[in-house]
Write a protein that holds these residues in place. Structure first.
Motif, PDB file in Angstrom:
ATOM      1  N   HIS A 108       9.553  -0.049   5.412  1.00  0.00           N
ATOM      2  CA  HIS A 108       9.243   0.993   6.385  1.00  0.00           C
ATOM      3  C   HIS A 108      10.262   2.129   6.380  1.00  0.00           C
ATOM      4  O   HIS A 108       9.942   3.251   6.818  1.00  0.00           O
ATOM      5  N   ALA A 109      11.466   1.863   5.915  1.00  0.00           N
ATOM      6  CA  ALA A 109      12.448   2.945   5.796  1.00  0.00           C
ATOM      7  C   ALA A 109      11.940   4.049   4.882  1.00  0.00           C
ATOM      8  O   ALA A 109      12.294   5.216   5.041  1.00  0.00           O
ATOM      9  N   VAL A 110      11.109   3.668   3.919  1.00  0.00           N
ATOM     10  CA  VAL A 110      10.480   4.633   3.015  1.00  0.00           C
ATOM     11  C   VAL A 110       9.150   5.112   3.578  1.00  0.00           C
ATOM     12  O   VAL A 110       8.916   6.318   3.730  1.00  0.00           O
ATOM     13  N   LEU A 111       8.259   4.196   3.913  1.00  0.00           N
ATOM     14  CA  LEU A 111       6.902   4.579   4.313  1.00  0.00           C
ATOM     15  C   LEU A 111       6.877   5.390   5.597  1.00  0.00           C
ATOM     16  O   LEU A 111       6.136   6.377   5.709  1.00  0.00           O
ATOM     17  N   VAL A 162      12.746 -19.082   9.390  1.00  0.00           N
ATOM     18  CA  VAL A 162      11.965 -18.436   8.337  1.00  0.00           C
ATOM     19  C   VAL A 162      11.318 -17.196   8.949  1.00  0.00           C
ATOM     20  O   VAL A 162      11.453 -16.934  10.141  1.00  0.00           O
ATOM     21  N   SER A 163      10.583 -16.446   8.140  1.00  0.00           N
ATOM     22  CA  SER A 163       9.854 -15.274   8.624  1.00  0.00           C
ATOM     23  C   SER A 163       8.401 -15.359   8.211  1.00  0.00           C
ATOM     24  O   SER A 163       8.040 -16.070   7.272  1.00  0.00           O
ATOM     25  N   GLY A 164       7.576 -14.572   8.914  1.00  0.00           N
ATOM     26  CA  GLY A 164       6.188 -14.420   8.498  1.00  0.00           C
ATOM     27  C   GLY A 164       6.061 -13.300   7.489  1.00  0.00           C
ATOM     28  O   GLY A 164       5.098 -13.209   6.754  1.00  0.00           O
ATOM     29  N   GLY A 165       7.040 -12.426   7.471  1.00  0.00           N
ATOM     30  CA  GLY A 165       7.079 -11.287   6.557  1.00  0.00           C
ATOM     31  C   GLY A 165       8.437 -10.649   6.702  1.00  0.00           C
ATOM     32  O   GLY A 165       9.433 -11.333   6.827  1.00  0.00           O
ATOM     33  N   SER A 166       8.473  -9.339   6.727  1.00  0.00           N
ATOM     34  CA  SER A 166       9.730  -8.631   6.900  1.00  0.00           C
ATOM     35  C   SER A 166      10.227  -8.764   8.322  1.00  0.00           C
ATOM     36  O   SER A 166       9.456  -8.689   9.279  1.00  0.00           O
ATOM     37  N   ALA A 167      11.547  -8.947   8.485  1.00  0.00           N
ATOM     38  CA  ALA A 167      12.123  -8.993   9.824  1.00  0.00           C
ATOM     39  C   ALA A 167      11.925  -7.667  10.549  1.00  0.00           C
ATOM     40  O   ALA A 167      11.920  -7.606  11.772  1.00  0.00           O
ATOM     41  N   CYS A 168      11.752  -6.582   9.786  1.00  0.00           N
ATOM     42  CA  CYS A 168      11.543  -5.252  10.379  1.00  0.00           C
ATOM     43  C   CYS A 168      10.123  -5.078  10.885  1.00  0.00           C
ATOM     44  O   CYS A 168       9.798  -4.063  11.493  1.00  0.00           O
ATOM     45  N   SER A 169       9.243  -6.054  10.623  1.00  0.00           N
ATOM     46  CA  SER A 169       7.841  -5.941  11.038  1.00  0.00           C
ATOM     47  C   SER A 169       7.507  -6.899  12.175  1.00  0.00           C
ATOM     48  O   SER A 169       6.339  -7.132  12.479  1.00  0.00           O
ATOM     49  N   SER A 181       1.823  -7.673   8.898  1.00  0.00           N
ATOM     50  CA  SER A 181       2.538  -7.241   7.701  1.00  0.00           C
ATOM     51  C   SER A 181       1.694  -6.283   6.881  1.00  0.00           C
ATOM     52  O   SER A 181       0.589  -6.623   6.451  1.00  0.00           O
ATOM     53  N   HIS A 182       2.206  -5.071   6.654  1.00  0.00           N
ATOM     54  CA  HIS A 182       1.475  -4.105   5.835  1.00  0.00           C
ATOM     55  C   HIS A 182       1.400  -4.561   4.392  1.00  0.00           C
ATOM     56  O   HIS A 182       0.466  -4.209   3.670  1.00  0.00           O
ATOM     57  N   VAL A 183       2.364  -5.369   3.958  1.00  0.00           N
ATOM     58  CA  VAL A 183       2.372  -5.870   2.587  1.00  0.00           C
ATOM     59  C   VAL A 183       1.253  -6.891   2.397  1.00  0.00           C
ATOM     60  O   VAL A 183       0.481  -6.824   1.428  1.00  0.00           O
ATOM     61  N   LEU A 184       1.142  -7.854   3.324  1.00  0.00           N
ATOM     62  CA  LEU A 184       0.077  -8.852   3.224  1.00  0.00           C
ATOM     63  C   LEU A 184      -1.291  -8.202   3.386  1.00  0.00           C
ATOM     64  O   LEU A 184      -2.266  -8.623   2.757  1.00  0.00           O
TER      65      LEU A 184
END
Length: 378
Positions: free
Chosen positions: A98-101, A322-329, A334-337
């Motif tokens: 997300h720092a980029v997007l 653990v995480s479900g995705g990025s800690a920032c999300s 998750s936009h990646v998933l």
């Protein structure tokens, strides 16, 4: 038994890194911009760290600018391309941090740029032929592609991307936050203009990182004030953080092969056990492919729990981080998933490993997973 398997979010500080930082917290506290002995000592430490990092990644010391971390480095690279070099078209992927997007989306909303996304397949592999087509249409673009995805672990061929960018006179920025300290980078061979790194991803302290900016490219200042970092990044330098960053990177490079083998073995072991013991398990992206994924990340689709139970919460209750995705999300899908259309009827878990994890910990995690599913099936 408490187990930490969220190293893609942050890693525990190495004790040797802490010991290297301590003198700069307690004794060598001078402002590096001051001209007295304490200040000169601090300045000398910073410049030695800059030279050490440059040597490790085969760059020039003046190409290293210290930042507060990867987010600032990513923002600085993008804003330099747009404001400093008049770039109006940016080519990126739907998998970026997300720092980029978010930065790109904001610039597009303001009418300063247009964004094109590189096509990808169902596993998230990028179509570099499409990248070349985009550059044929928009040759003077910024290309922003991360080295490895922080959620599904896909590795991108940034060497090939750099070659393509060079052919079309495009600026190339890569976020290597997940791979600096885990792979060797040679900036004399890699045709990149900007590269972002963050210390806390390789057992350094939080709140410090750096941007590599190729000699001849002038960074646009994101933070204004004093003349620190050759007038490229204002603010009194985080001396103890910079020392910790450098020590962590030195340690990572000194043991990079043995750590990679150890962590890859743990990941392979977990893949094998999950495949054998959990019916219906799937692996997101390339994370189960040793040649095409970051060896520290394993993204897994596990059978969905009944009765609205949350698997991540169950693991947390068992003291497994653990995480479900990025800690920032956290708190959002998750936009990646979503980009790879990961199955909706799965609980998606990102296990991410470090040099401190053990096979015994993996065994315990599998035992806890069995207990969770058996309890809910009863």
């Amino acid at each position: 038994m408490s187990i930490y398997l969220d190293n893609a979010a942050t890693t525990p500080l190495d004790a040797d890194v802490f010991n290297a930082m301590t003198p700069y917290l307690l004794n060598h506290y001078g402002n590096p911009s001051s001209h007295h002995a304490q200040g000169r000592h601090a300045r000398q430490a910073i410049e030695q760290c800059r030279a050490t990092i440059a040597g490790l990644i085969n760059a020039l010391p003046e190409e290293i600018v210290f930042t507060s971390g990867g987010t600032e480095a990513d923002n600085t690279a993008i804003l330099t391309a747009v404001h400093g070099y008049g770039i109006q078209h940016v080519i990126t992927t739907r998998f970026e941090h997300h720092a980029v997007l978010h930065t790109l989306t904001d610039l597009q909303r303001k009418g300063l740029i247009k964004i094109s996304f590189i096509k990808h397949d169902a596993k998230g592999n990028l179509n570099l032929g499409h990248l070349e087509q985009l550059l044929q249409t928009h040759p003077r673009s910024l290309v922003s592609v991360m080295h490895a995805n922080n959620e599904i672990g896909n590795l991108n061929d940034i060497a090939q991307i750099g070659d393509i960018c060079e052919r079309y006179d495009a600026l190339f920025h890569t976020d290597t936050v997940q791979t600096i300290g885990h792979y060797r980078h040679d900036l004399q061979k890699l045709k990149v203009h900007f590269l972002a790194a963050s210390a806390h991803k390789f057992h350094g302290p939080k709140g410090v990182g750096f941007i590599f900016c190729r000699k001849g490219i002038h960074l646009s200042q994101l933070i204004h004030g004093g003349g620190q970092e050759s007038r490229l990044r204002a603010g009194t330098e985080n001396i103890h953080g910079i020392v910790g960053l450098t020590k962590a990177l030195e340690l990572a490079y000194a043991h990079i092969d043995e750590h990679q083998q150890h962590i890859q073995n743990l990941k392979n072991y977990m893949i094998a056990r999950l495949s054998d013991e959990v019916p219906g398990v799937t692996f997101n992206g390339n994370s189960a492919n040793a040649d095409q994924s970051l060896y520290t990340v394993l993204s897994v689709g596990l059978p969905e729990l009944n009765y609205g139970r949350n698997l991540l919460r169950c693991l947390d209750d068992a003291e497994i981080a653990v995480s479900g995705g990025s800690a920032c999300s956290t708190g959002s899908a998750s936009h990646v998933l979503q980009a790879i259309a990961a199955a909706d009827n799965k609980d998606h878990v990102r296990f991410s490993f470090s040099k401190f994890n053990t096979r015994h910990e993996v065994d315990h995690v599998l035992e806890v997973l069995h207990q969770i599913y058996q309890t809910l099936a009863a």
